[in-house]
Each structure stands twice: as C-alpha cells, then as structure tokens.
Enzyme design. Structure first.
Site, PDB file in Angstrom:
ATOM      1  N   GLY A 179      -1.031  -8.252  13.172  1.00  0.00           N
ATOM      2  CA  GLY A 179      -0.550  -6.989  12.600  1.00  0.00           C
ATOM      3  C   GLY A 179      -1.639  -6.252  11.856  1.00  0.00           C
ATOM      4  O   GLY A 179      -1.406  -5.704  10.776  1.00  0.00           O
ATOM      5  N   THR A 200      -3.319  -3.583  12.941  1.00  0.00           N
ATOM      6  CA  THR A 200      -3.557  -2.195  13.365  1.00  0.00           C
ATOM      7  C   THR A 200      -3.003  -1.172  12.376  1.00  0.00           C
ATOM      8  O   THR A 200      -3.142   0.029  12.590  1.00  0.00           O
ATOM      9  CB  THR A 200      -2.908  -1.956  14.752  1.00  0.00           C
ATOM     10  OG1 THR A 200      -1.548  -2.410  14.681  1.00  0.00           O
ATOM     11  CG2 THR A 200      -3.646  -2.700  15.835  1.00  0.00           C
ATOM     12  N   SER A 201      -2.381  -1.640  11.286  1.00  0.00           N
ATOM     13  CA  SER A 201      -1.748  -0.700  10.358  1.00  0.00           C
ATOM     14  C   SER A 201      -1.613  -1.336   8.974  1.00  0.00           C
ATOM     15  O   SER A 201      -1.686  -2.564   8.833  1.00  0.00           O
ATOM     16  CB  SER A 201      -0.353  -0.356  10.925  1.00  0.00           C
ATOM     17  OG  SER A 201       0.379   0.455  10.056  1.00  0.00           O
ATOM     18  N   GLY A 202      -1.454  -0.512   7.971  1.00  0.00           N
ATOM     19  CA  GLY A 202      -1.037  -0.942   6.637  1.00  0.00           C
ATOM     20  C   GLY A 202      -1.809  -2.100   6.024  1.00  0.00           C
ATOM     21  O   GLY A 202      -3.048  -2.101   5.955  1.00  0.00           O
ATOM     22  N   ILE A 203      -1.078  -3.115   5.580  1.00  0.00           N
ATOM     23  CA  ILE A 203      -1.654  -4.254   4.860  1.00  0.00           C
ATOM     24  C   ILE A 203      -2.634  -5.033   5.746  1.00  0.00           C
ATOM     25  O   ILE A 203      -3.723  -5.433   5.305  1.00  0.00           O
ATOM     26  CB  ILE A 203      -0.509  -5.178   4.359  1.00  0.00           C
ATOM     27  CG1 ILE A 203       0.301  -4.457   3.265  1.00  0.00           C
ATOM     28  CG2 ILE A 203      -1.050  -6.514   3.862  1.00  0.00           C
ATOM     29  CD1 ILE A 203       1.638  -5.115   2.913  1.00  0.00           C
ATOM     30  N   SER A 214       7.601 -11.473   1.344  1.00  0.00           N
ATOM     31  CA  SER A 214       8.067 -10.236   0.695  1.00  0.00           C
ATOM     32  C   SER A 214       8.891 -10.622  -0.522  1.00  0.00           C
ATOM     33  O   SER A 214       9.582 -11.636  -0.502  1.00  0.00           O
ATOM     34  CB  SER A 214       8.939  -9.427   1.650  1.00  0.00           C
ATOM     35  OG  SER A 214       9.562  -8.360   0.955  1.00  0.00           O
ATOM     36  N   TYR A 253      16.429  -8.684   6.716  1.00  0.00           N
ATOM     37  CA  TYR A 253      14.966  -8.717   6.525  1.00  0.00           C
ATOM     38  C   TYR A 253      14.630  -9.733   5.437  1.00  0.00           C
ATOM     39  O   TYR A 253      13.705 -10.552   5.596  1.00  0.00           O
ATOM     40  CB  TYR A 253      14.483  -7.310   6.142  1.00  0.00           C
ATOM     41  CG  TYR A 253      13.037  -7.250   5.706  1.00  0.00           C
ATOM     42  CD1 TYR A 253      12.006  -7.412   6.621  1.00  0.00           C
ATOM     43  CD2 TYR A 253      12.697  -7.021   4.368  1.00  0.00           C
ATOM     44  CE1 TYR A 253      10.677  -7.352   6.221  1.00  0.00           C
ATOM     45  CE2 TYR A 253      11.376  -6.960   3.956  1.00  0.00           C
ATOM     46  CZ  TYR A 253      10.370  -7.132   4.888  1.00  0.00           C
ATOM     47  OH  TYR A 253       9.057  -7.087   4.491  1.00  0.00           O
TER      48      TYR A 253
HETATM   49  N1  LIG Z   1       5.002  -2.252   2.989  1.00  0.00           N
HETATM   50  C1  LIG Z   1       5.794  -2.961   2.195  1.00  0.00           C
HETATM   51  O1  LIG Z   1       6.414  -2.424   1.241  1.00  0.00           O
HETATM   52  C2  LIG Z   1       5.953  -4.432   2.400  1.00  0.00           C
HETATM   53  C3  LIG Z   1       6.576  -5.165   1.386  1.00  0.00           C
HETATM   54  C4  LIG Z   1       6.736  -6.533   1.544  1.00  0.00           C
HETATM   55  C5  LIG Z   1       6.284  -7.143   2.699  1.00  0.00           C
HETATM   56  N2  LIG Z   1       5.684  -6.412   3.676  1.00  0.00           N
HETATM   57  C6  LIG Z   1       5.254  -7.126   4.876  1.00  0.00           C
HETATM   58  O2  LIG Z   1       3.880  -6.888   5.069  1.00  0.00           O
HETATM   59  C7  LIG Z   1       3.562  -7.006   6.463  1.00  0.00           C
HETATM   60  C8  LIG Z   1       2.773  -5.768   6.876  1.00  0.00           C
HETATM   61  O3  LIG Z   1       3.590  -4.630   6.628  1.00  0.00           O
HETATM   62  P1  LIG Z   1       3.011  -3.143   6.522  1.00  0.00           P
HETATM   63  O4  LIG Z   1       3.725  -2.504   5.419  1.00  0.00           O
HETATM   64  O5  LIG Z   1       1.545  -3.163   6.545  1.00  0.00           O
HETATM   65  O6  LIG Z   1       3.606  -2.553   7.876  1.00  0.00           O
HETATM   66  P2  LIG Z   1       3.001  -1.628   9.032  1.00  0.00           P
HETATM   67  O7  LIG Z   1       2.084  -0.620   8.450  1.00  0.00           O
HETATM   68  O8  LIG Z   1       4.183  -1.158   9.808  1.00  0.00           O
HETATM   69  O9  LIG Z   1       2.164  -2.653   9.912  1.00  0.00           O
HETATM   70  C9  LIG Z   1       2.827  -3.668  10.632  1.00  0.00           C
HETATM   71  C10 LIG Z   1       1.844  -4.316  11.554  1.00  0.00           C
HETATM   72  O10 LIG Z   1       2.536  -5.357  12.262  1.00  0.00           O
HETATM   73  C11 LIG Z   1       2.294  -5.182  13.649  1.00  0.00           C
HETATM   74  N3  LIG Z   1       3.425  -5.661  14.434  1.00  0.00           N
HETATM   75  C12 LIG Z   1       4.735  -5.351  14.299  1.00  0.00           C
HETATM   76  N4  LIG Z   1       5.453  -5.974  15.235  1.00  0.00           N
HETATM   77  C13 LIG Z   1       4.583  -6.693  15.985  1.00  0.00           C
HETATM   78  C14 LIG Z   1       4.707  -7.545  17.109  1.00  0.00           C
HETATM   79  N5  LIG Z   1       5.899  -7.778  17.678  1.00  0.00           N
HETATM   80  N6  LIG Z   1       3.598  -8.117  17.618  1.00  0.00           N
HETATM   81  C15 LIG Z   1       2.374  -7.881  17.070  1.00  0.00           C
HETATM   82  N7  LIG Z   1       2.189  -7.069  15.998  1.00  0.00           N
HETATM   83  C16 LIG Z   1       3.276  -6.490  15.472  1.00  0.00           C
HETATM   84  C17 LIG Z   1       2.048  -3.707  13.846  1.00  0.00           C
HETATM   85  O11 LIG Z   1       1.260  -3.544  15.013  1.00  0.00           O
HETATM   86  P3  LIG Z   1       1.473  -2.334  16.067  1.00  0.00           P
HETATM   87  O12 LIG Z   1       1.858  -1.131  15.265  1.00  0.00           O
HETATM   88  O13 LIG Z   1       0.151  -2.245  16.739  1.00  0.00           O
HETATM   89  O14 LIG Z   1       2.554  -2.763  16.935  1.00  0.00           O
HETATM   90  C18 LIG Z   1       1.266  -3.365  12.579  1.00  0.00           C
HETATM   91  O15 LIG Z   1      -0.097  -3.646  12.757  1.00  0.00           O
HETATM   92  C19 LIG Z   1       4.897  -7.174   7.187  1.00  0.00           C
HETATM   93  O16 LIG Z   1       5.112  -8.534   7.449  1.00  0.00           O
HETATM   94  C20 LIG Z   1       5.911  -6.655   6.167  1.00  0.00           C
HETATM   95  O17 LIG Z   1       7.177  -7.223   6.344  1.00  0.00           O
HETATM   96  C21 LIG Z   1       5.498  -5.061   3.557  1.00  0.00           C
END
Ligand SMILES: NC(=O)c1ccc[n+]([C@@H]2O[C@H](COP(=O)([O-])OP(=O)(O)OC[C@H]3O[C@@H](n4cnc5c(N)ncnc54)[C@H](OP(=O)(O)O)[C@@H]3O)[C@@H](O)[C@H]2O)c1
Length: 251
Positions: A17, A19-22, A141, A154
């Site tokens: 994961g 390609t985006s965000g964290i 999370s 979730y």
């Molecule tokens: N943001 C928050 O507030 C928050 C809070 C607590 C926990 N988290 C956790 O932190 C992690 C990262 O979240 P984020 O906020 O950075 O989200 P994000 O910006 O949506 O990034 C999610 C990443 O996961 C990848 N991904 C999703 N489904 C996938 C799959 N089936 N196979 C391979 N890659 C996949 C996406 O890749 P593609 O786009 O290339 O498919 C993307 O790179 C997640 O586990 C999320 O639950 C986030």
C-alpha cells in the site's frame, strides 16, 4: 555519514500500500534513511509515479493483496531480485463505512480480503524471506479500540491486525528466527482515504473534538513511528503497539 541517512542503510524493505497516504510517506522516508524500498500497490499511474520518485533506491511492484496469486508473485519477485528482506511494512488497507443494517457478504468479503486475509498472507508469504534481525510493522488503527458511527466492521478488521501483530511479536516461532513484529495504530490522519471527511468542515470538526490534541495527524507522523520500529533504535521492542493519534485512544 550522517545518522539520518545511515539508519537503514543496506536494508531491503517491502511496503504494501505504498502508492498513497501513509505507505507512500513511509516509502519516501525509508529511502531518505538509506533503505532500498520494494513498494507495492494496485494503481498503475500511482505505481509509476512512486517508482520515479524512489529512483535507484527502490522499485514498485503492482499487486492486489486480496489475491493470493498476486502476493505469491510479488514475494517470488522479491526473492529472485533481492534474496531476502530486512523489513516488512503491512500497510495496505481499505476503510469503507458500513451500516450493519444493510451489510451484505460482498462488502464484508471486500474488507476482510484486504485488511485481514491480505495482511495475514502478506506476512505468511514474506516470512521465509525475512532475514535474521528483520523487523515487521503492521498498520492497525485506533478504530480497533473505540467506536465511531459506521466503523464497527473496519474496527473489527483492525482489531484482528493488532492482535495478530502483538501475538506474532511475542511468539517463540517468530522470535527464534530473530524477527521483531510490532504494530502502529494511527488515529484520524489526513490521507486520500479520509479526504471526504477532512473536506467536510462538520465532520472534520467533529473528529477534532474527539482528539485530545484537537487536530488530525499527517502521514509523515505515522511514517516516523514505522521508521523507528524498522530501525535498530527499537531493537528491544517487539509485540508492542504505538498509537499515533493525538491521544485519542486514551481519551
Ligand atoms: N488515514 C487514516 O485516518 C487511518 C487511520 C488509521 C489507520 N489507517 C490505516 O493506514 C493504512 C494506510 O491508509 P491511508 O490512509 O494511507 O490510505 P490510502 O491513502 O487510501 O492508501 C491505501 C493504500 O493501500 C493500497 N491498497 C488498498 N487496497 C489494496 C489491495 N487490495 N492490494 C494492494 N494494495 C491495496 C492502496 O493502493 P492502490 O491505491 O494502488 O490500490 C494505497 O496505496 C490502512 O491500513 C488504513 O486502514 C489509516
């Protein structure tokens, strides 16, 4: 050599994961710290953009962790190109809002196939590649600790991730291989995943009121905690959970 660029020098680290965000922030910080990053994600354009940013210090492999064959293919590629991994970040995740009244099995499977099954098999298939001294970080999370509207499923999936990581981190099966496992649990963090919430002033402020520090976190703050757990600075830390949430889980 300055300390920042030598922290992870020579380490090969896989980030799901990325390609985006964290995950993206983590990949970029790992490179700054001297690591070689094998990043992964599904989206072609974002994968290419990230590969360009990583340059000679990394690569991006496309793969969907909900598909077993994709995980196998990615790990085979890592084995062929690098032989072993010194670090693993299991970050890929999805967070659809789900009302339990209207829950269908398709929505359930989509969430669990990524957050639970995908995380499990990413670890299981990477395990034979993890070198002695390797560190694995799962991204959980704080939702796994506290309820908010529409996030029970979730939260359940992330509760699994937190328990799985903490168990692995203290398991003799893992420790005898010289591998540490920990979990970082972010609170509300500004990323593309939360863009709808952060762009709606009412939701944004509602969330800020739940956080003792009264603000959203950013991906860089979460990446810093991941970097610490991947580095030797945390060499006596395993089975631990670090919350990066402005105090939300304890409020
Ligand atoms: N943001 C928050 O507030 C928050 C809070 C607590 C926990 N988290 C956790 O932190 C992690 C990262 O979240 P984020 O906020 O950075 O989200 P994000 O910006 O949506 O990034 C999610 C990443 O996961 C990848 N991904 C999703 N489904 C996938 C799959 N089936 N196979 C391979 N890659 C996949 C996406 O890749 P593609 O786009 O290339 O498919 C993307 O790179 C997640 O586990 C999320 O639950 C986030």
């Amino acid at each position: 050599m300055d300390r920042a660029t030598s922290l992870l020098r020579g380490r090969v680290i896989f980030v799901s994961g990325a390609t985006s965000g964290i995950g993206r922030q983590t990949a970029l910080k790992l490179v700054e710290a001297g690591a070689y990053v094998v990043a992964s994600g599904r989206d072609s354009e974002r994968s290419k953009a990230l590969a360009d940013e990583l340059g000679a210090s990394g690569e991006c492999i496309k793969g969907d962790i909900a598909q077993q064959e994709d995980i196998d293919r990615m790990m085979k590629a890592v084995a062929a190109r690098h032989g072993a991994l010194n670090g693993l970040v299991i970050n890929a995740g999805v967070a659809p809002q789900t009302s339990l009244d209207a829950l269908d099995t398709e929505t359930y499977d989509q969430l669990m196939d990524v957050n639970v099954k995908g995380a499990t098999f990413t670890f299981a298939r990477a395990l034979p590649l993890l070198a002695k001294g390797a560190s694995c970080v799962f991204v959980g999370s704080v939702a796994g600790r506290k309820g908010q509207p529409g996030d029970a499923l979730y939260a359940g999936s992330k509760g699994f991730v937190r328990a799985f990581a903490r168990n692995l981190g203290t398991s003799p099966d893992v420790l005898r291989r010289g591998i540490r496992v920990n979990v970082v649990s972010p609170g509300p963090t500004e990323t593309p995943l939360t863009a709808r919430a952060t762009m709606d002033p009412a939701v944004r402020e509602y969330v800020e009121r739940l956080i003792p520090m009264h603000r959203w976190g950013n991906a860089s703050e979460v990446a810093d905690a991941i970097l610490f757990l991947l580095s030797d600075a945390s060499s006596f830390t395993t089975g631990a959970e670090i919350t990066v949430d402005g105090g939300m889980a304890h409020a």
